[in-house]
Design a protein around this motif. Structure first.
Motif: not given
Ligand code: 5AD
Ligand code: SF4
Length: 363
Positions: A67, A161, A163, A204, A234-236, A316-317
């Motif tokens: 991710y 995390r 996750e 996430m 939120p996951y992005i 990261l996103y």
């Molecule tokens: N979207 C949201 N959170 C993210 N992380 C890493 N990639 C993404 C993403 N695409 C978060 C993870 C990680 C933290 C450093 O960043 O939870 O533990």
């Protein structure tokens, strides 16, 4: 409003089915949940928000989480590591502006050079700032010895995390190898606790294939782990990651935002005295996302104080906000007047009350 819902809110013990109902709430009910969580936060910790100046030390990473935009195999990510001098200047900025705490984050590395550099930096930061800053680390999975070395150097808190607490879902978002093992992650949380850190974890929200049932279990997991701090967001999706092709199967972003706010609120009900961060990923969906998290029971903000030259590269996103520190703190000050009378606790380290209670510290 439905009486059962109000009844659930007032409880102090929550079953899986209670949590599911809370997470499924919409509109007026959802607002009620968020408001109630803010009241629980106020009662337990006061109407105050703690700051941690966030330093993104390096985006080199040995891992390949499916991710994450700074995964090792993303050849389009421009890699950087801050100079010692840059880290110390950022720490000084936090010190002079009364943030009282720092968070140092980086991709995961475990070379002896990296390990000793971190220990040295922690010591130098303490020397430079009169031993007055609380230091949080977020540097991934490490050996017991490494955690001990960093704790001895003067770090107080650690964020790692999980996750997702569902081992199968964990497998589906990580490569299937020893470097990305769910049980190792759990073991590291135990090592951190044994080493005497204030321990934080998080998840996430809105991952591909993640169900409400998973999120309920995540909440129960966080409770069972008896954590001191939590960062969840939120996951992005990020276009240069293996999960990107699944983007059409995701919840719409605003639903991910609402679900995150409800998760924060539920966690506040489950653990009234922990520190919960209003994370930057929320701000990616809505500019006032973090303030909404504060209105839903969060009590920690992490303004980014990484020197701006490197800021764009810690992606990261996608769409991660790139705000200069001075503007960010102004925004925060405005938040103070706009968001439920919360005050920023300048000058206070803001250690986890939960940690103090479970370890019986008097200070
Ligand atoms: N979207 C949201 N959170 C993210 N992380 C890493 N990639 C993404 C993403 N695409 C978060 C993870 C990680 C933290 C450093 O960043 O939870 O533990
Ligand atoms: Fe590395 Fe963390 Fe990104 Fe995984 S989530 S690739 S460990 S920076």
């Amino acid at each position: 409003m439905n009486n059962t819902f109000l009844h659930i809110l007032k409880q102090t013990v929550f079953s899986a089915s209670d949590l599911e109902q809370l997470l499924c709430s919409q509109d007026e009910q959802m607002q009620h949940l968020l408001n109630h969580a803010a009241i629980v936060r106020d009662r337990s910790l006061g109407k105050q928000v703690f700051l941690r100046g966030l330093i993104e030390l390096s985006n080199y990473c040995k891992k390949n989480c499916y991710y994450c935009g700074i995964r090792k195999d993303n050849k389009n990510s421009l890699r950087y590591t801050l100079e010692d001098e840059e880290v110390l200047r950022a720490a000084e900025f936090a010190y002079k502006n009364n943030y009282a705490s720092l968070a140092i984050q980086a991709g995961e590395l475990a070379t002896p050079q990296f390990t000793s550099r971190i220990a040295r930096l922690i010591e130098k930061i303490h020397q430079l700032t009169n031993h007055s800053l609380g230091i949080t680390l977020s540097l991934g999975e490490q050996s017991r010895q490494t955690y001990q070395q960093w704790r001895n150097a003067g770090a107080h808190r650690y964020l790692l995390r999980i996750e997702t607490s569902n081992p199968d879902l964990y497998k589906s978002i990580h490569p299937d190898d020893d470097l990305h093992d769910y049980d190792t992650r759990l073991e590291c949380l135990q090592r951190l606790r044994d080493t005497g850190f204030q321990v934080g974890t998080g998840i996430m929200i809105g991952l591909p294939q993640q169900s409400i049932h998973d999120l309920v279990n995540d909440l129960l997991f966080l409770k069972e782990q008896d954590i001191d701090m939590c960062g969840m967001g939120p996951y992005i999706e990020h276009r240069e990651t293996p999960l990107y092709p699944l983007r059409d199967s995701l919840l719409p972003k605003m639903e991910r935002l609402h679900l995150t706010l409800k998760m924060i609120a539920c966690l506040r009900l489950l653990l009234p005295d922990i520190n919960i961060a209003a994370t930057t990923a929320l701000q990616t969906i809505l500019s006032e996302g973090r303030e909404l998290a504060l209105q839903a029971g969060a009590n920690v903000l992490m303004p980014n104080i990484t020197p701006s030259l490197h800021r764009n590269h810690y992606a990261l996103y996608e769409g991660k906000p790139q705000i200069a520190p001075s503007h960010e703190i102004e925004d925060l000050m405005q938040g103070k007047t706009h968001y439920g009378g919360l005050k920023i606790a300048f000058g206070e380290q803001g250690n986890s009350l939960h940690y103090r209670r479970r370890t019986n510290h008097k200070d």
